[in-house]
Structure formats: C-alpha cells, structure tokens
Design a protein around this motif. Structure first.
Motif, short mmCIF file in Angstrom:
data_model
loop_
_atom_site.label_atom_id
_atom_site.label_comp_id
_atom_site.label_asym_id
_atom_site.label_seq_id
_atom_site.Cartn_x
_atom_site.Cartn_y
_atom_site.Cartn_z
N ARG A 30 0.82 -1.08 0.09
CA ARG A 30 -0.08 -0.05 0.11
C ARG A 30 1.00 1.22 0.20
NH1 ARG A 30 -2.36 3.64 3.54
NH2 ARG A 30 -1.37 2.74 5.49
N ARG A 31 0.42 2.25 -0.81
CA ARG A 31 1.42 3.37 -0.76
C ARG A 31 1.01 4.22 0.12
NH1 ARG A 31 5.36 1.91 -4.22
NH2 ARG A 31 4.54 1.38 -6.13
N VAL A 32 2.05 4.72 0.72
CA VAL A 32 1.81 5.90 1.94
C VAL A 32 1.43 7.16 1.32
CG1 VAL A 32 2.99 6.61 4.09
CG2 VAL A 32 3.18 4.35 3.66
N THR A 33 0.58 7.85 1.62
CA THR A 33 0.31 9.29 1.34
C THR A 33 1.30 10.35 1.93
OG1 THR A 33 -1.63 9.68 2.73
CG2 THR A 33 -2.00 8.77 0.56
N GLU A 34 1.47 11.21 1.36
CA GLU A 34 2.29 12.48 2.11
C GLU A 34 1.73 12.83 3.35
OE1 GLU A 34 5.34 14.85 2.42
OE2 GLU A 34 4.97 13.50 0.69
N GLU A 35 0.27 12.68 3.54
CA GLU A 35 -0.31 13.16 4.55
C GLU A 35 -0.16 12.15 5.61
OE1 GLU A 35 -4.89 13.08 5.86
OE2 GLU A 35 -4.41 14.75 4.64
N GLU A 36 -0.18 10.81 5.40
CA GLU A 36 0.10 9.82 6.46
C GLU A 36 1.45 9.84 6.98
OE1 GLU A 36 -1.00 6.40 4.09
OE2 GLU A 36 -3.04 6.15 4.95
N HIS A 37 2.41 10.24 5.90
CA HIS A 37 3.84 10.36 6.30
C HIS A 37 4.13 11.58 7.30
CE1 HIS A 37 7.90 9.73 6.02
NE2 HIS A 37 8.26 11.18 5.48
N GLU A 38 3.38 12.55 7.03
CA GLU A 38 3.46 13.63 7.91
C GLU A 38 3.07 13.62 9.06
OE1 GLU A 38 2.46 18.66 7.96
OE2 GLU A 38 2.00 17.36 5.90
#
Length: 176
Positions: A30-38
C-alpha cells in the motif's frame, strides 16, 4: 533419453523460477500518502517532546537544572508540544478546519500534560522531590526482583537462564 531429461529438468527449473519470482511482480504494498507520512512524523516528534519533558522534570527533581531556567525550558517544550498537537489535530480531523485556533490552547496543553502523565513509568516519578534513599530503595528492589528470576547459568554453554526456563534459550540443553 538423456536429451528429454535435460529438457524436463530445464522446464521444471523455469517453472520454479517463475513461481519464486511471482511475488516480486505483484504490487501488493500500500502506498503511503504524504499526509500519512507527515502525521507519522508529527507523532514521532510528539513522543520526543514528551520524553524531553520527562527528562527535564527528572533532571529538575535531581537538582541538575537551576530553578530559574526550569520554567522557561518547560514552557518552551509545552508550547512546542501544543503546536505539534494542533498540527496533528488539523491532519487527523480535516473537516473541522481550524479547530486549534483561538481558545483551544489551554485544552491542547492539558492534553499534553495528560499524555506526559500517562507515559510515566511509575508513581514515584510524580513526586515533587525524590530523595536519594527512595531512589536507592527502588534500585535495590529492582535488583532483588531480577535476582529472584535468575536461576544461574547453563551447564553446557554458560549463558544465563531464568527460573522458568526448562531448556537453555541459547543452546537448547535440558535444564531439569
């Protein structure tokens, strides 16, 4: 006959190779979105601030930090923690808009204090002053508890074993 055995072995080898390579060709991750990473980075920063506050309180209780420096350092860490919690709230609850704007600063600081209190390991850290005798008694109680659990060493490899071990965790020799 020998030629057919070579072709058959080659076919089996190709099939096994395709079977082993198949997981690498599928995009299951599953690709991690930028928002989840932040959000993850903010959670890690929040944990660092909480740990810093705990260390600051502990050092102040031990007398390592002067009384005139302690309130300013604590206030700056609390402010940093409150800012981080506001950012986490804005990422976690995007529909509420600017939830942290205005008078929510007290609530955010109270949440940070609550998180710090919940992360404390034991009730003795909540005391305003820890004496040397109390600290020594805590250390001796912990050492006694660890000593009671230890059963000595393995007769085969010499590694430490616990009372509850029936086999050595290092070499597997029976301890009974």
């Amino acid at each position: 006959m020998e030629l057919t055995a070579i072709f058959f072995s080659l076919a089996v080898l190709i099939l096994v190779g395709m079977f082993l390579y198949a997981p690498f060709t599928q995009q299951r991750a599953r690709r991690v979105t930028e928002e989840e990473h932040e959000l993850s980075a903010l959670m890690a920063e929040r944990d660092r601030v909480i740990n810093s506050l705990q260390e600051l309180d502990f050092d102040f209780n031990l007398g390592k930090i002067p009384e005139e420096d302690y309130p300013t350092q604590r206030a700056s860490l609390l402010q940093k923690g409150a800012d981080i919690l506001r950012k986490i709230d804005s990422l976690a609850y995007p529909s509420s808009g600017a939830r942290g704007a205005g008078g929510d600063e007290q609530d955010t600081e109270a949440r940070l204090e609550k998180a710090i209190a919940s992360r404390r390991a034991d009730g003795s850290a909540a005391k305003s002053e820890i004496s040397d005798d109390d600290l020594e008694s805590l250390i001796s109680a912990r050492r006694k508890g660890r000593k009671d659990r230890s059963a000595g060493f393995c007769p085969k490899c010499g590694k430490p074993v616990m009372v509850t071990d029936r086999f050595c965790p290092a070499c597997g020799k029976s301890l009974s």
